[in-house]
Design a protein around this motif. Structure first.
Motif, PDB file in Angstrom:
ATOM      1  N   LYS A   1       5.617  -2.976   4.858  1.00  9.58           N
ATOM      2  CA  LYS A   1       4.299  -2.833   4.242  1.00  9.58           C
ATOM      3  C   LYS A   1       4.181  -3.793   3.080  1.00  9.58           C
ATOM      4  CE  LYS A   1       1.293   1.008   3.049  1.00  9.58           C
ATOM      5  NZ  LYS A   1       1.313   2.469   2.960  1.00  9.58           N
TER       6      LYS A   1
ATOM      7  N   LYS B   1      -6.278  -4.222  13.136  1.00 15.53           N
ATOM      8  CA  LYS B   1      -4.865  -4.111  13.495  1.00 15.53           C
ATOM      9  C   LYS B   1      -4.458  -2.646  13.531  1.00 15.53           C
ATOM     10  CE  LYS B   1      -3.834  -8.301  14.134  1.00 15.53           C
ATOM     11  NZ  LYS B   1      -3.711  -8.704  15.538  1.00 15.53           N
ATOM     12  N   GLY B   2      -4.964  -1.893  12.577  1.00 13.30           N
ATOM     13  CA  GLY B   2      -4.648  -0.472  12.543  1.00 13.30           C
ATOM     14  C   GLY B   2      -5.161   0.235  13.785  1.00 13.30           C
TER      15      GLY B   2
ATOM     16  N   PHE C   1      -7.102  -5.841   8.624  1.00 14.06           N
ATOM     17  CA  PHE C   1      -6.190  -4.694   8.631  1.00 14.06           C
ATOM     18  C   PHE C   1      -6.769  -3.543   9.431  1.00 14.06           C
ATOM     19  CE2 PHE C   1      -3.039  -6.337   5.993  1.00 14.06           C
ATOM     20  CZ  PHE C   1      -3.599  -6.982   4.906  1.00 14.06           C
TER      21      PHE C   1
ATOM     22  N   GLN D   1       3.572  -7.384   4.052  1.00 12.76           N
ATOM     23  CA  GLN D   1       2.180  -7.677   4.383  1.00 12.76           C
ATOM     24  C   GLN D   1       1.354  -7.834   3.124  1.00 12.76           C
ATOM     25  OE1 GLN D   1       0.125  -5.912   7.738  1.00 12.76           O
ATOM     26  NE2 GLN D   1       1.668  -4.361   7.447  1.00 12.76           N
TER      27      GLN D   1
ATOM     28  N   TYR E   1       2.788  -8.610  13.959  1.00 12.54           N
ATOM     29  CA  TYR E   1       2.026  -7.839  14.928  1.00 12.54           C
ATOM     30  C   TYR E   1       2.278  -8.385  16.294  1.00 12.54           C
ATOM     31  CZ  TYR E   1      -0.448  -5.546  11.244  1.00 12.54           C
ATOM     32  OH  TYR E   1      -0.764  -4.789  10.172  1.00 12.54           O
TER      33      TYR E   1
ATOM     34  N   ASN F   1       0.546  -0.327   7.655  1.00 18.82           N
ATOM     35  CA  ASN F   1      -0.732  -0.987   7.402  1.00 18.82           C
ATOM     36  C   ASN F   1      -1.207  -0.587   6.008  1.00 18.82           C
ATOM     37  OD1 ASN F   1      -3.608  -1.518   7.387  1.00 18.82           O
ATOM     38  ND2 ASN F   1      -3.433  -1.829   9.589  1.00 18.82           N
TER      39      ASN F   1
END
Lengths: 385, 194
Positions: A358, A44-45, A41, A361, A385, B60
């Motif tokens: 969100k 990816k962030g 994460f 995920q 993504y 996220n």
């Protein structure tokens, strides 16, 4: 010259997490948390901070090497005199030689469309009329395609959309219509416009049924659906052409399909359209350019090279709702065209994102940690993504 | 969009940045464009809200923590230099760089990356990941998908495995040891091209 800012791992969450945990002795299906899970994460962030992939979808695809069109070169800087001269020559050829030829062809094509369809419209309803109408339409679109120097390759022609069906394709530009109509006749669906567009629309309708909506009608979803349903039900009508993404995407991925098109019923004929970006960028960024500007850019590119794949027809399965069906079709199209299957809604271009993503995920991650098998809809192609 | 050179001249102390971070001028220009795009009000600084506007970051699960990594304690804004310096930690390791013990450790070394990852958990920066801190991260990543008991048992198990000096917390060394087999360079890097 110009490259994407970073190389993105194409793996799904499961794949990436699996790699992160490979050193552990337990199997992934047993679940278990690992301190390194958060890395996925985290990266990816950071990637989204550095470059937002979604916004990237809405600006033109970046090329690895330059094709002598400044429009595809976002970071133009001076390299050498020789290159500039070559580029200059390119400009002269494109604007002074190719462009006038193309404009002439386009005018001829459109004029012929209007005249031809009006003439055919005078004939009584008869097989001859349909045949002539198809001839006129095809001819005109072929001329227009030449007017754009479009080189189109059709694959799997045996799956071509049939009468009474619905043709569904990914959307990159208004030219998509010309591309598809070069090989077959479709009933167009869209809003009625005024001006030149309106003239063309009205004359087209004279020779064979198309479905043009007034702006007010478009808002009433039921009215739209029932009109389309009626059209499809008459088995002799040409297949309807619909672009379910709802907006132009830059042809590197396929965004979420709006499920409305899939509620009409009938057989869906998916079509994947992929433009080759090396000769000309066909993506229409409607926020940046208007239609005229866009056509100008199209006509001064080198060429439009397209691949069109006709996919086998699909129908809604028992127990499948419209949204799931839409996703299934979308995956098929994305897979064929080599485009990324994006779970993002095309309306993201203008609206904010939903909390659901969100949660989705978290659901995916939790099924890995808790070791649950068979989580609901984590299809491999559902890239978040 | 203008030539790279003109953008380069807008950024103060570029050579210093290049030296410090290892980014090429071209990368710095791209990052500058991105910084400007995020800085919607053109203040020259980014605030947490500017990061929050990035859709993909907003969804996220640990988005807030990632944003927090850009802001030093007490700071409410981040300028371009700091922005780039932080991102520099995530450059892949320079394979050609000779291992010179007299030189300071590069910002994108394995240890550096691990420190960042550690700070993700250790929010109060006391050098240890306490049980409570671990639970917080777990909660962000799992939210409503698991029960509180399940979360606690996961936290217990994790600490049990990693905690070598049995102080019921994970120190940086224990963290590092627990992840010694993970290819940090591969998994905690953004592979900036060229």
């Amino acid at each position: 010259f110009l490259t994407p800012l970073y190389f993105m791992e194409g793996g799904s969450m499961e794949q990436e997490m699996g790699e992160l945990r490979r050193y552990r002795t337990q199997s992934i299906s047993r679940g278990e948390f690992s301190l390194s899970d958060s890395f996925y994460f985290y990266i990816k962030g950071l990637e989204s901070i550095v470059d937002d992939q979604v916004t990237q979808r809405f600006s033109s695809e970046e090329l690895v090497s330059w094709n002598l069109l400044t429009r595809t070169n976002h970071n133009f800087h001076y390299i050498s005199l020789r290159l500039t001269i070559i580029w200059g020559l390119g400009v002269i050829i494109r604007y002074c030689v190719l462009f006038p030829l193309r404009i002439t062809l386009a005018i001829i094509g459109l004029t012929w469309l209007v005249i031809g369809t009006t003439l055919v419209g005078f004939l009584p309803n008869h097989r001859l009329k349909n045949w002539l109408s198809e001839l006129v339409h095809l001819m005109c679109y072929r001329i227009c395609a030449r007017g754009l120097s479009a080189t189109i390759q059709y694959h799997n022609k045996e799956n071509k959309p049939q009468k009474g069906g619905i043709c569904v394709a990914n959307h990159t530009s208004p030219i998509d219509i010309v591309i598809l109509a070069n090989d077959g006749c479709y009933a167009m669906v869209g809003q009625s416009h005024g001006g030149l567009m309106g003239v063309i629309q009205r004359s087209m309708v004279r020779s064979c049924p198309h479905v043009w909506f007034e702006r007010s009608e478009m808002r009433d979803r039921n009215a739209v659906t029932s009109r389309l349903r009626a059209h499809v039900a008459a088995k002799t009508n040409l297949p309807i052409l619909i672009f379910p993404e709802g907006t132009c995407i830059n042809n590197t991925s396929v965004m979420m399909f709006k499920k409305g098109s899939f509620e009409i019923g009938g057989t869906i004929y998916p079509v994947a359209i992929k433009y080759d970006p090396r000769f000309g960028d066909a993506f229409w960024n409607s926020a940046k350019y208007n239609m005229v500007n866009y056509l100008l850019r199209m006509m001064t590119s080198w060429a439009i090279v397209v691949n069109v794949w006709y996919l086998p027809p699909m129908t809604r399965r028992e127990g499948e709702d419209a949204a799931q069906f839409a996703n299934r079709v979308k995956s098929a199209i994305a897979h064929q065209g080599g485009l990324l299957d994006m779970a993002w809604d095309g309306s993201l271009k203008r609206a904010k994102v939903k909390e659901e993503f969100k949660e989705q995920q978290q659901k995916m991650y939790s099924s890995m940690v808790m070791g649950k098998k068979g989580s609901t809809h984590t299809k491999r192609s559902h890239y978040l993504y | 969009m203008g030539s790279t050179n003109s953008t380069l001249s807008k950024i103060p102390n570029v050579e210093e940045l290049v030296q410090e971070t290892g980014f090429t001028p071209a990368h710095i220009v791209r990052l500058y464009d991105r910084f400007e795009a995020l800085d919607k009000e053109k203040t020259g600084h980014l605030r947490p809200q500017d990061f929050g506007a990035i859709n993909r970051l907003a969804i996220n699960p640990i988005g807030d923590r990632i944003i927090g990594a850009f802001f030093s304690p007490g700071q409410e804004t981040v300028d371009f230099h700091s922005f780039v310096r932080i991102l520099a930690h995530f450059r892949p390791a320079d394979k050609k760089r000779p291992k010179d013990p007299s030189m300071p450790e590069p910002v994108n070394s394995r240890t550096s990356k691990l420190k960042f990852a550690f700070q993700l958990y250790d929010q109060d920066k006391d050098g240890k990941i306490s049980r409570a801190e671990l639970l917080q991260v777990l909660r962000s990543m799992l939210e409503m998908q698991v029960t509180e008991e399940q979360l606690e048992s996961i936290a217990d198990r994790t600490i049990q495995e990693a905690d070598l000096d049995t102080d019921d917390a994970i120190s940086f060394e224990e963290f590092r040891k627990s992840l010694e087999k993970v290819n940090i360079d591969h998994k905690m890097s953004i592979r900036f091209l060229r």
